[in-house]
Motif scaffolding. Sequence first.
Motif, PDB file in Angstrom:
ATOM      1  N   PHE A   9     -43.008  35.268  75.567  1.00 33.01           N
ATOM      2  CA  PHE A   9     -43.056  35.216  76.364  1.00 33.01           C
ATOM      3  C   PHE A   9     -42.098  37.202  77.257  1.00 33.01           C
ATOM      4  O   PHE A   9     -42.231  37.317  78.442  1.00 33.01           O
ATOM      5  CB  PHE A   9     -41.498  34.126  76.939  1.00 33.01           C
ATOM      6  CG  PHE A   9     -40.862  34.429  78.474  1.00 33.01           C
ATOM      7  CD1 PHE A   9     -41.690  34.121  79.656  1.00 33.01           C
ATOM      8  CD2 PHE A   9     -39.731  35.246  78.836  1.00 33.01           C
ATOM      9  CE1 PHE A   9     -41.245  33.754  80.571  1.00 33.01           C
ATOM     10  CE2 PHE A   9     -39.844  34.987  79.706  1.00 33.01           C
ATOM     11  CZ  PHE A   9     -40.248  34.520  80.921  1.00 33.01           C
ATOM     12  N   TRP A  10     -41.400  37.109  75.969  1.00 34.72           N
ATOM     13  CA  TRP A  10     -40.564  39.066  76.774  1.00 34.72           C
ATOM     14  C   TRP A  10     -41.771  39.748  75.429  1.00 34.72           C
ATOM     15  O   TRP A  10     -41.279  40.705  75.452  1.00 34.72           O
ATOM     16  CB  TRP A  10     -38.993  38.677  75.748  1.00 34.72           C
ATOM     17  CG  TRP A  10     -38.333  38.213  76.662  1.00 34.72           C
ATOM     18  CD1 TRP A  10     -38.108  38.483  78.277  1.00 34.72           C
ATOM     19  CD2 TRP A  10     -38.285  37.124  76.513  1.00 34.72           C
ATOM     20  NE1 TRP A  10     -37.165  37.243  78.243  1.00 34.72           N
ATOM     21  CE2 TRP A  10     -36.724  36.374  77.380  1.00 34.72           C
ATOM     22  CE3 TRP A  10     -38.327  35.923  74.956  1.00 34.72           C
ATOM     23  CZ2 TRP A  10     -36.182  34.712  77.077  1.00 34.72           C
ATOM     24  CZ3 TRP A  10     -37.641  35.795  74.542  1.00 34.72           C
ATOM     25  CH2 TRP A  10     -36.856  34.408  75.975  1.00 34.72           C
ATOM     26  N   GLY A  11     -43.018  39.681  75.117  1.00 35.83           N
ATOM     27  CA  GLY A  11     -43.903  40.603  74.738  1.00 35.83           C
ATOM     28  C   GLY A  11     -43.938  40.803  73.690  1.00 35.83           C
ATOM     29  O   GLY A  11     -43.239  40.526  72.439  1.00 35.83           O
ATOM     30  N   LYS A  12     -44.554  41.786  72.645  1.00 39.51           N
ATOM     31  CA  LYS A  12     -45.054  41.803  71.182  1.00 39.51           C
ATOM     32  C   LYS A  12     -44.396  42.526  70.891  1.00 39.51           C
ATOM     33  O   LYS A  12     -44.299  42.797  70.042  1.00 39.51           O
ATOM     34  CB  LYS A  12     -46.639  42.604  71.453  1.00 39.51           C
ATOM     35  CG  LYS A  12     -47.816  40.975  72.140  1.00 39.51           C
ATOM     36  CD  LYS A  12     -49.294  41.791  71.443  1.00 39.51           C
ATOM     37  CE  LYS A  12     -50.335  40.784  72.035  1.00 39.51           C
ATOM     38  NZ  LYS A  12     -51.729  40.994  72.057  1.00 39.51           N
ATOM     39  N   ASP A  13     -43.292  43.330  71.240  1.00 40.90           N
ATOM     40  CA  ASP A  13     -42.360  44.591  71.041  1.00 40.90           C
ATOM     41  C   ASP A  13     -41.891  43.676  70.627  1.00 40.90           C
ATOM     42  O   ASP A  13     -40.313  44.913  70.066  1.00 40.90           O
ATOM     43  CB  ASP A  13     -42.738  45.431  72.343  1.00 40.90           C
ATOM     44  CG  ASP A  13     -43.640  46.625  71.894  1.00 40.90           C
ATOM     45  OD1 ASP A  13     -44.413  46.252  71.506  1.00 40.90           O
ATOM     46  OD2 ASP A  13     -44.180  46.541  73.122  1.00 40.90           O
ATOM     47  N   VAL A  14     -40.650  42.296  71.034  1.00 33.26           N
ATOM     48  CA  VAL A  14     -39.440  42.137  70.374  1.00 33.26           C
ATOM     49  C   VAL A  14     -39.447  42.389  68.887  1.00 33.26           C
ATOM     50  O   VAL A  14     -40.176  42.115  68.586  1.00 33.26           O
ATOM     51  CB  VAL A  14     -39.277  40.491  71.141  1.00 33.26           C
ATOM     52  CG1 VAL A  14     -38.477  39.515  69.902  1.00 33.26           C
ATOM     53  CG2 VAL A  14     -39.778  40.583  71.895  1.00 33.26           C
ATOM     54  N   GLN A  15     -38.501  42.416  69.136  1.00 35.58           N
ATOM     55  CA  GLN A  15     -37.952  42.768  67.152  1.00 35.58           C
ATOM     56  C   GLN A  15     -37.722  42.723  66.467  1.00 35.58           C
ATOM     57  O   GLN A  15     -37.174  41.349  66.795  1.00 35.58           O
ATOM     58  CB  GLN A  15     -37.003  44.072  67.048  1.00 35.58           C
ATOM     59  CG  GLN A  15     -38.090  45.619  68.095  1.00 35.58           C
ATOM     60  CD  GLN A  15     -38.957  46.067  66.969  1.00 35.58           C
ATOM     61  OE1 GLN A  15     -38.531  45.813  65.709  1.00 35.58           O
ATOM     62  NE2 GLN A  15     -39.005  46.356  67.400  1.00 35.58           N
ATOM     63  N   VAL A  16     -37.700  41.684  65.862  1.00 32.17           N
ATOM     64  CA  VAL A  16     -38.259  39.708  64.594  1.00 32.17           C
ATOM     65  C   VAL A  16     -37.501  40.384  63.327  1.00 32.17           C
ATOM     66  O   VAL A  16     -37.869  41.377  63.208  1.00 32.17           O
ATOM     67  CB  VAL A  16     -39.123  38.297  64.843  1.00 32.17           C
ATOM     68  CG1 VAL A  16     -39.117  38.332  66.815  1.00 32.17           C
ATOM     69  CG2 VAL A  16     -39.945  39.838  64.660  1.00 32.17           C
ATOM     70  N   ALA A  17     -36.392  40.218  62.830  1.00 28.39           N
ATOM     71  CA  ALA A  17     -36.245  40.454  61.121  1.00 28.39           C
ATOM     72  C   ALA A  17     -37.084  39.415  60.640  1.00 28.39           C
ATOM     73  O   ALA A  17     -37.305  37.820  60.920  1.00 28.39           O
ATOM     74  CB  ALA A  17     -34.357  39.604  61.318  1.00 28.39           C
ATOM     75  N   VAL A  18     -37.773  39.407  59.791  1.00 24.59           N
ATOM     76  CA  VAL A  18     -38.683  39.281  58.831  1.00 24.59           C
ATOM     77  C   VAL A  18     -38.124  39.036  56.584  1.00 24.59           C
ATOM     78  O   VAL A  18     -36.962  39.955  56.296  1.00 24.59           O
ATOM     79  CB  VAL A  18     -39.969  39.826  58.109  1.00 24.59           C
ATOM     80  CG1 VAL A  18     -40.413  40.058  60.635  1.00 24.59           C
ATOM     81  CG2 VAL A  18     -39.489  41.479  58.582  1.00 24.59           C
ATOM     82  N   THR A  19     -38.436  37.889  56.996  1.00 25.25           N
ATOM     83  CA  THR A  19     -38.002  37.489  55.002  1.00 25.25           C
ATOM     84  C   THR A  19     -38.719  38.650  53.963  1.00 25.25           C
ATOM     85  O   THR A  19     -39.440  39.069  54.503  1.00 25.25           O
ATOM     86  CB  THR A  19     -38.560  36.346  54.873  1.00 25.25           C
ATOM     87  OG1 THR A  19     -37.707  34.850  55.897  1.00 25.25           O
ATOM     88  CG2 THR A  19     -38.299  35.579  53.388  1.00 25.25           C
ATOM     89  N   THR A  20     -37.728  39.145  53.453  1.00 23.97           N
ATOM     90  CA  THR A  20     -38.468  40.526  52.703  1.00 23.97           C
ATOM     91  C   THR A  20     -37.934  39.700  51.347  1.00 23.97           C
ATOM     92  O   THR A  20     -36.982  39.213  51.087  1.00 23.97           O
ATOM     93  CB  THR A  20     -37.207  41.746  53.187  1.00 23.97           C
ATOM     94  OG1 THR A  20     -36.695  41.382  52.273  1.00 23.97           O
ATOM     95  CG2 THR A  20     -38.027  42.094  54.491  1.00 23.97           C
ATOM     96  N   LYS A  21     -38.769  40.229  49.907  1.00 20.24           N
ATOM     97  CA  LYS A  21     -39.186  39.783  48.865  1.00 20.24           C
ATOM     98  C   LYS A  21     -37.279  39.962  48.403  1.00 20.24           C
ATOM     99  O   LYS A  21     -37.085  39.564  47.741  1.00 20.24           O
ATOM    100  CB  LYS A  21     -39.789  40.009  48.229  1.00 20.24           C
ATOM    101  CG  LYS A  21     -40.943  40.090  47.976  1.00 20.24           C
ATOM    102  CD  LYS A  21     -42.140  40.031  47.139  1.00 20.24           C
ATOM    103  CE  LYS A  21     -43.541  39.007  47.573  1.00 20.24           C
ATOM    104  NZ  LYS A  21     -44.463  39.781  46.607  1.00 20.24           N
ATOM    105  N   ASN A  22     -37.109  41.373  48.615  1.00 16.64           N
ATOM    106  CA  ASN A  22     -34.927  41.866  48.207  1.00 16.64           C
ATOM    107  C   ASN A  22     -34.409  41.918  49.196  1.00 16.64           C
ATOM    108  O   ASN A  22     -33.330  42.056  48.978  1.00 16.64           O
ATOM    109  CB  ASN A  22     -35.635  43.650  47.810  1.00 16.64           C
ATOM    110  CG  ASN A  22     -36.370  43.822  49.376  1.00 16.64           C
ATOM    111  OD1 ASN A  22     -35.664  43.539  49.920  1.00 16.64           O
ATOM    112  ND2 ASN A  22     -36.172  45.209  49.316  1.00 16.64           N
ATOM    113  N   ASN A  23     -34.552  40.738  49.988  1.00 15.03           N
ATOM    114  CA  ASN A  23     -33.865  40.576  51.418  1.00 15.03           C
ATOM    115  C   ASN A  23     -33.296  41.682  51.513  1.00 15.03           C
ATOM    116  O   ASN A  23     -31.834  41.305  52.015  1.00 15.03           O
ATOM    117  CB  ASN A  23     -32.724  39.385  50.473  1.00 15.03           C
ATOM    118  CG  ASN A  23     -32.104  38.413  51.444  1.00 15.03           C
ATOM    119  OD1 ASN A  23     -32.438  37.804  52.301  1.00 15.03           O
ATOM    120  ND2 ASN A  23     -30.967  37.683  50.725  1.00 15.03           N
ATOM    121  N   SER A  24     -33.957  42.579  52.011  1.00 12.42           N
ATOM    122  CA  SER A  24     -33.356  43.508  52.926  1.00 12.42           C
ATOM    123  C   SER A  24     -33.242  43.171  54.141  1.00 12.42           C
ATOM    124  O   SER A  24     -34.200  42.038  55.236  1.00 12.42           O
ATOM    125  CB  SER A  24     -33.917  45.075  52.333  1.00 12.42           C
ATOM    126  OG  SER A  24     -35.224  44.395  52.697  1.00 12.42           O
TER     127      SER A  24
END
Length: 144
Positions: free
Chosen positions: A101-116
């Motif tokens: 709803f707020w656009g493609k630029d919303v920054q989202v936290a993502v799962t990483t292999k090293n949990n960073s």
Amino acid sequence: MRDVKIENKMYKIAKDFIEKRYPAGWGGAAVIHTEQGHYFTSVSIETANASAVLCIETGAILEAHKYNEKVTHCLCLIRKNEKSPFNILTPCGICQERLSFWGKDVQVAVTTKNNSLKFVPLGELQPYHWTNAYSADEMEHFED
């Protein structure tokens, strides 16, 4: 609009909230940051009927809508129990739709292999999103 200060603050808010709200056992919390500088938190509803459960981020997303504030960042953090490490959950497909709803630029936290702690633009999670089939003018029509 990468902002490490916001990202680190969101992680701390979520971690502190989980430790307070869920002192033992499983815990999860989401934090939304808005363009106005507010941080909204939420948890998943606890219910015996699994079909009534909502994503952890839903409450914070609704708070942003309630106050008509543009979301800039989203983070979902969980832990298995009070002795487990914290893990970041990439937004599920439904939450990605809610955040779009707020656009493609919303920054989202993502799962990483090293949990960073890593944030990416929502558009990177959805390179083939259905809205690509429409022009900006056509998408405005959907909002009417």
